[in-house]
Design an enzyme around this catalytic site. Structure first.
Site, PDB file in Angstrom:
ATOM      1  N   TYR A 182      -3.144   0.999  -2.965  1.00 34.64           N
ATOM      2  CA  TYR A 182      -3.880  -0.038  -3.701  1.00 34.64           C
ATOM      3  C   TYR A 182      -3.488  -1.434  -3.217  1.00 34.64           C
ATOM      4  O   TYR A 182      -2.347  -1.873  -3.368  1.00 34.64           O
ATOM      5  CB  TYR A 182      -3.576   0.091  -5.189  1.00 34.64           C
ATOM      6  CG  TYR A 182      -4.614  -0.559  -6.078  1.00 34.64           C
ATOM      7  CD1 TYR A 182      -5.708   0.166  -6.520  1.00 34.64           C
ATOM      8  CD2 TYR A 182      -4.514  -1.882  -6.472  1.00 34.64           C
ATOM      9  CE1 TYR A 182      -6.664  -0.411  -7.336  1.00 34.64           C
ATOM     10  CE2 TYR A 182      -5.470  -2.469  -7.286  1.00 34.64           C
ATOM     11  CZ  TYR A 182      -6.539  -1.718  -7.713  1.00 34.64           C
ATOM     12  OH  TYR A 182      -7.491  -2.292  -8.526  1.00 34.64           O
ATOM     13  N   TYR A 235     -13.891  -4.834  -3.590  1.00 30.42           N
ATOM     14  CA  TYR A 235     -13.094  -4.488  -4.755  1.00 30.42           C
ATOM     15  C   TYR A 235     -13.928  -3.652  -5.701  1.00 30.42           C
ATOM     16  O   TYR A 235     -14.869  -4.145  -6.317  1.00 30.42           O
ATOM     17  CB  TYR A 235     -12.687  -5.791  -5.420  1.00 30.42           C
ATOM     18  CG  TYR A 235     -11.715  -5.696  -6.557  1.00 30.42           C
ATOM     19  CD1 TYR A 235     -10.521  -5.028  -6.421  1.00 30.42           C
ATOM     20  CD2 TYR A 235     -11.978  -6.342  -7.755  1.00 30.42           C
ATOM     21  CE1 TYR A 235      -9.614  -4.984  -7.467  1.00 30.42           C
ATOM     22  CE2 TYR A 235     -11.075  -6.312  -8.803  1.00 30.42           C
ATOM     23  CZ  TYR A 235      -9.894  -5.629  -8.653  1.00 30.42           C
ATOM     24  OH  TYR A 235      -8.996  -5.598  -9.677  1.00 30.42           O
TER      25      TYR A 235
END
Lengths: 156, 428
Positions: free
Chosen positions: B299, B349
């Site tokens: 991440y 994103y």
């Protein structure tokens, strides 16, 4: 010095677990949640001791002096209240007189009164208080009170 | 090994364009992503009988029942959970549980957000003047925010900068290490037609980008955008009849939490607290070793986060993440390719959903790059010519470029900070 903070643009809503802590700052007392049964201390306030799970809680009054354990420098403002304040340093302050029996530290954040140049991990600080308009709430901040013996500064 | 390991599969993936202004509702985007994933899987939309999603506490998405109604389907189960980057892996494992429990047969997981044009992270609800500092109205400071907003902490960069700074301080890294991660991942994104950022960047470009919150510059921060993404899951038996080669869910962590109550300030957990105590469990329950992993996604809300997760999950030692990501090790042909879509720093994103779409396509041999035959698994492996498909670990080790195999096992980690996160191991 960072620019002014417009606290009128913060709608501050303590809850029943935190009201006592904010009553403390209003009286210029820096409080740390403390377990009445096992003496564990932590931050921020919560309804139960995270160590022994007792709900019999009180407050330990900190002297208001500490050491910078970490910091960041906010350059791009996200909060309207801090639009004029950038760049400002948010420090994470370790309170030596609040450490737990096993040495585990308690830390409280806050905006430095000083510029980035004064910030260093290891620098000693003392608490000062900002009052929102009409004393709606009172926010602890930190002032660098001396040189760091073995300080670390972010460079590059 | 978990008793459900390998019994359920990702059979379809789909997403909308990444954009800064979708001009659409999150409901419209969610439906598009689900329709695309169903088409990818070779499923009729009517066969979806479970829908699940996540949204942040700001209420930035539509719900499972709204989507079911819009698509005209009846579902047997629907769940919406609260959360951001700590969610998509949780939804995968939760969906496996729902399938195993017999609550549904085919489940669609979606994430839909107008993360740039609507509700921005840390921005609160949008107003006519936007949701940034221009929206000059009192900002609610309650819950954990009562100890953050009065101290000027709001939005992901300020919240995550403290642990990033502590990481640099503790292990002696500089922002040049952070630059190296951004540059390497951008290189992969140049071969990703859907990536928000595809232009090559240099270490100097990173160093010259403006400060956001020190130690983060602009090029340390992930994109903010509008997008919807969908994964469709079903059983291994059902998957045999479908259009794509199944990608099996081996295991991982659903949504593990840090034990410190003061997460923003928990310097003990600078190495990503939640992940440190669940790293071993992820591999045990997936029935794999680290040496089995062909590709990873870590991440990347910020450049420092993958360094810490690589350590926490044992791909390198404590304090070694900042060095590990250097020397091309995480590039497309490196020892451990990471975020081969460019990650959230470059592709865009989707709160983590993009990683699982990317690993699914990579394991199928269908990385959606500039090769005309990508959907049929035809790749040139020419990095300068737009190919993003990764070779298997074995082919990389042997330096084999002659008809190489796609990767077999992927390992993905999500969450962002010290508080909560997930991991998902997949195998083709």
């Amino acid at each position: 010095m960072p620019g002014p903070i417009d606290y009128s643009l913060i709608n501050h809503q303590p809850d029943l677990d935190s009201a006592g802590w904010w009553e403390g700052t209003a009286a210029h007392r820096l409080l740390v949640p403390s377990c009445e049964d096992c003496a564990y201390r932590w931050f921020p306030p919560g309804p139960v001791c995270p160590s022994c799970r007792s709900m019999n809680l009180g407050w330990h009054e900190a002297e208001g002096r500490g050491v910078i354990a970490g910091y960041v420098v906010v350059c791009h403002p996200v909060l309207a209240a801090f639009r004029e304040a950038v760049p400002y340093v948010v420090a994470l302050v370790e309170l030596p007189d609040c450490a737990n029996a096993n040495g585990e530290p308690v830390r409280i954040g806050g905006v430095l009164v000083d510029d980035e140049d004064a910030a260093a991990i290891g620098a000693p600080v003392e608490v000062v208080y900002d009052h929102a308009p009409d004393d709606a709430f009172v926010v602890p901040r930190w002032r660098v009170s001396g040189e760091a013996a073995d300080g670390w500064r972010f460079e590059n | 090994m978990s008793r459900v390991s390998g019994r359920y599969c990702i059979v379809g993936v789909g997403e909308t364009d990444y954009s800064r202004w979708s001009g659409r509702t999150t409901l419209s985007m969610a439906c598009e992503a689900i329709l695309k994933a169903a088409r990818d899987a070779g499923l009729a939309v009517d066969e979806i009988d479970g829908i699940t999603s996540h949204q942040t506490a700001a209420g930035d998405s539509c719900t499972n029942d709204q989507v079911a109604t819009a698509l005209g389907i009846r579902t047997n189960v629907g769940v919406d959970i609260l959360g951001g980057g700590n969610s998509i892996g949780q939804l995968v494992h939760q969906s496996v549980g729902l399938l195993e429990g017999g609550h549904c047969e085919v489940i669609a997981i979606f994430r839909s957000m107008n993360g740039r044009s609507g509700v921005r992270m840390g921005g609160g609800a949008p107003t006519a003047r936007g949701s940034g500092p221009g929206a000059a109205r009192p900002q609610l400071a309650s819950g954990i925010n009562q100890y953050q907003i009065p101290w000027g902490i709001r939005g992901a960069p300020t919240r995550f900068a403290m642990e990033a700074m502590a990481y640099l301080h503790r292990y002696g890294y500089s922002t040049l290490n952070m630059a190296e991660l951004a540059v390497t991942q951008r290189q992969a994104a140049t071969n990703n037609p859907k990536a928000t950022r595809r232009e090559v960047i240099s270490i100097d470009d990173h160093q010259n980008s403006r400060w956001i919150t020190k130690p983060f510059r602009l090029l340390d921060c992930c994109q903010e955008n509008d997008v919807a993404a969908c994964l469709i899951l079903t059983s291994a038996e059902r998957a045999r009849d479908l259009a794509q080669p199944p990608v099996y869910i081996l295991g991982g962590n659903a949504r593990a939490s840090s034990y410190r109550p003061d997460w923003v300030w928990a310097l003990e957990d600078v190495n990503a607290g939640w992940s440190k105590h669940v790293g071993e469990r992820a591999f045990t329950n997936a029935g794999i070793d680290r040496g089995d992993v062909d590709i990873v996604t870590m991440y990347d809300n910020f450049t420092t986060t993958p360094m810490k997760y690589l350590e926490a999950f044992g791909f390198c030692g404590e304090g070694e993440g900042g060095a590990f990501i250097g020397d091309g090790r995480i590039g497309l042909d490196g020892e451990l390719p990471q975020n081969t879509n460019g990650g959230q720093l470059s592709e865009g994103y989707a709160h983590g959903a993009g990683y699982l779409i990317e690993t699914t396509r990579q394991l199928r041999g269908q990385a959606d790059d500039y090769c005309p035959g990508w959907a049929d698994g035809e790749h040139s492996y020419d990095r300068a010519g737009g190919c993003r498909q990764v070779r298997s670990r074995e082919d990389r080790r042997r330096d084999n470029w002659d008809n190489p195999s796609p990767p077999t096992v992927s390992f993905s980690v999500g969450g962002g900070g010290t508080a909560q996160g997930w991991s998902v191991a997949l195998r083709r």
